[in-house]
Design a protein around this motif. Structure first.
Motif, mmCIF file in Angstrom:
data_model
loop_
_atom_site.group_PDB
_atom_site.id
_atom_site.type_symbol
_atom_site.label_atom_id
_atom_site.label_comp_id
_atom_site.label_asym_id
_atom_site.label_seq_id
_atom_site.Cartn_x
_atom_site.Cartn_y
_atom_site.Cartn_z
ATOM 1 N N SER A 55 -9.791 3.344 3.935
ATOM 2 C CA SER A 55 -10.948 4.143 3.515
ATOM 3 C C SER A 55 -10.633 5.060 2.342
ATOM 4 C CB SER A 55 -11.464 4.953 4.711
ATOM 5 O OG SER A 55 -11.930 4.093 5.730
ATOM 6 N N ALA A 56 -9.683 4.680 1.510
ATOM 7 C CA ALA A 56 -9.282 5.524 0.373
ATOM 8 C C ALA A 56 -10.435 5.769 -0.599
ATOM 9 C CB ALA A 56 -8.101 4.891 -0.358
ATOM 10 N N ASP A 57 -11.420 4.887 -0.598
ATOM 11 C CA ASP A 57 -12.547 5.005 -1.523
ATOM 12 C C ASP A 57 -13.659 5.919 -1.020
ATOM 13 O OD1 ASP A 57 -12.979 3.023 0.519
ATOM 14 O OD2 ASP A 57 -14.716 2.293 -0.618
ATOM 15 N N LEU A 58 -13.518 6.467 0.166
ATOM 16 C CA LEU A 58 -14.592 7.253 0.772
ATOM 17 C C LEU A 58 -14.374 8.750 0.623
ATOM 18 C CD1 LEU A 58 -15.033 5.276 4.109
ATOM 19 C CD2 LEU A 58 -16.399 5.070 2.011
ATOM 20 N N GLY A 59 -15.488 9.475 0.574
ATOM 21 C CA GLY A 59 -15.441 10.931 0.567
ATOM 22 C C GLY A 59 -15.542 11.482 1.977
ATOM 23 N N PHE A 60 -15.725 12.798 2.064
ATOM 24 C CA PHE A 60 -15.792 13.459 3.362
ATOM 25 C C PHE A 60 -17.202 13.986 3.668
ATOM 26 C CE2 PHE A 60 -11.320 13.264 2.564
ATOM 27 C CZ PHE A 60 -10.772 13.069 3.822
ATOM 28 N N ASP A 61 -18.207 13.463 2.948
ATOM 29 C CA ASP A 61 -19.582 13.804 3.293
ATOM 30 C C ASP A 61 -19.967 13.015 4.551
ATOM 31 O OD1 ASP A 61 -19.657 11.257 2.201
ATOM 32 O OD2 ASP A 61 -21.335 11.664 0.863
ATOM 33 N N ARG A 62 -21.137 13.266 5.069
ATOM 34 C CA ARG A 62 -21.557 12.625 6.322
ATOM 35 C C ARG A 62 -21.504 11.103 6.216
ATOM 36 N NH1 ARG A 62 -24.245 14.938 10.698
ATOM 37 N NH2 ARG A 62 -24.998 13.377 12.165
ATOM 38 N N GLU A 63 -22.001 10.554 5.117
ATOM 39 C CA GLU A 63 -22.013 9.097 4.947
ATOM 40 C C GLU A 63 -20.585 8.542 4.878
ATOM 41 O OE1 GLU A 63 -23.825 11.214 2.874
ATOM 42 O OE2 GLU A 63 -25.651 10.947 4.040
ATOM 43 N N GLY A 131 -2.392 22.190 6.937
ATOM 44 C CA GLY A 131 -2.734 23.268 6.013
ATOM 45 C C GLY A 131 -4.203 23.324 5.627
ATOM 46 N N LEU A 132 -5.049 22.607 6.355
ATOM 47 C CA LEU A 132 -6.474 22.557 6.017
ATOM 48 C C LEU A 132 -7.184 23.891 6.245
ATOM 49 C CD1 LEU A 132 -7.360 19.080 7.580
ATOM 50 C CD2 LEU A 132 -6.898 19.621 5.170
ATOM 51 N N TYR A 133 -6.859 24.546 7.349
ATOM 52 C CA TYR A 133 -7.530 25.812 7.657
ATOM 53 C C TYR A 133 -7.135 26.887 6.640
ATOM 54 C CZ TYR A 133 -8.866 23.524 11.993
ATOM 55 O OH TYR A 133 -9.396 22.646 12.917
ATOM 56 N N ALA A 134 -5.869 26.881 6.226
ATOM 57 C CA ALA A 134 -5.420 27.835 5.202
ATOM 58 C C ALA A 134 -6.144 27.576 3.881
ATOM 59 C CB ALA A 134 -3.908 27.730 5.016
ATOM 60 N N THR A 142 -13.870 22.939 1.237
ATOM 61 C CA THR A 142 -15.127 23.126 1.967
ATOM 62 C C THR A 142 -15.365 21.874 2.806
ATOM 63 O OG1 THR A 142 -16.430 22.205 0.158
ATOM 64 C CG2 THR A 142 -16.162 24.609 0.203
ATOM 65 N N GLY A 143 -16.236 22.002 3.787
ATOM 66 C CA GLY A 143 -16.568 20.864 4.642
ATOM 67 C C GLY A 143 -15.542 20.616 5.722
ATOM 68 N N LEU A 144 -14.817 21.660 6.138
ATOM 69 C CA LEU A 144 -13.821 21.504 7.194
ATOM 70 C C LEU A 144 -14.523 21.443 8.548
ATOM 71 C CD1 LEU A 144 -10.870 21.298 8.076
ATOM 72 C CD2 LEU A 144 -10.783 23.802 8.101
ATOM 73 N N THR A 145 -14.317 20.349 9.241
ATOM 74 C CA THR A 145 -14.963 20.133 10.531
ATOM 75 C C THR A 145 -14.635 21.267 11.491
ATOM 76 O OG1 THR A 145 -14.838 17.750 10.218
ATOM 77 C CG2 THR A 145 -15.212 18.524 12.465
ATOM 78 N N GLY A 146 -15.680 21.808 12.098
ATOM 79 C CA GLY A 146 -15.534 22.885 13.067
ATOM 80 C C GLY A 146 -15.568 24.266 12.452
ATOM 81 N N VAL A 147 -15.483 24.332 11.112
ATOM 82 C CA VAL A 147 -15.521 25.624 10.429
ATOM 83 C C VAL A 147 -16.800 25.718 9.599
ATOM 84 C CG1 VAL A 147 -14.362 27.175 8.800
ATOM 85 C CG2 VAL A 147 -12.999 25.802 10.389
ATOM 86 N N ASP A 148 -16.903 24.895 8.547
ATOM 87 C CA ASP A 148 -18.123 24.917 7.742
ATOM 88 C C ASP A 148 -18.788 23.539 7.679
ATOM 89 O OD1 ASP A 148 -16.208 23.844 6.071
ATOM 90 O OD2 ASP A 148 -16.606 25.180 4.388
#
Length: 186
Positions: A55-63, A131-134, A142-148
């Motif tokens: 899935s290297a071609d995918l972003g982290f948006d809902r889709e 290190g995602l939360y930091a 932005t878009g960290l699951t469980g935070v924003d």
């Protein structure tokens, strides 16, 4: 969930879902080691590894997140249908996406179990393995699951593992117990 009668050498997909740094991958690799030691065919389809390849071609948006889980779910279903125990530690934040993977398994007659690795966001942020939360606190992410970005807690998982009350070995034992109870392993 498709339950096989008696102890069998049949496959199953075990989706371990939870927040980043919840302990999903640690549990999956501990269980995989135990299963291999017992002579079972097992694969771990780690969400992070799949993001770098399949899935290297995918972003982290809902889709992008939905498509990522769809791809991993397809691969898991094919392996499980062919007798492999497939452990899938992924965030999988959306119920709709998890349900689609479950439906695919059900339609093909392939066993599927959903495990919620239930670790509070505060504990995940303390662990912060990647290190995602930091980065999120520093405004670099932005878009960290469980935070924003939302995490939709599974309503009826086959197992809930509250990792704050257990060691990784104890958590792995809970999952092994589920596999034994459902007769996927002896």
């Amino acid at each position: 969930m498709v339950v096989s009668p008696g102890s069998c050498d049949c496959g199953v997909t075990v989706l371990l879902t939870g927040l980043p740094s919840a302990g999903k991958t640690t549990i999956a690799f501990l269980v995989a080691e135990r299963l291999r030691d017992a002579g079972h065919r097992v694969e771990v389809l780690d969400g992070d590894a799949m993001r770098k390849t399949l899935s290297a071609d995918l972003g982290f948006d809902r889709e992008g997140r939905h498509e990522n889980l769809r791809r991993i779910g397809l691969m898991a279903e094919v392996l499980a249908r062919n007798g492999v125990i497939v452990l899938v530690p992924v965030v999988a934040p959306y119920a709709e996406s998890r349900d689609a993977v479950r439906r695919r398994h059900t339609e093909s007659g392939t066993a599927f179990l959903e495990v919620h690795v239930a670790t509070p966001v505060e504990v995940c942020a303390e662990r912060d393995v990647k290190g995602l939360y930091a980065k999120q606190r520093a405004g670099e992410l932005t878009g960290l699951t469980g935070v924003d970005d939302p995490y939709e807690v599974p309503k009826e998982p086959d197992l809930v593992i509250p990792t704050v009350r257990q060691s990784a070995d104890e958590a792995a034992s809970l999952l092994m117990d589920l596999l034994k109870e459902q007769r996927f392993v002896a």
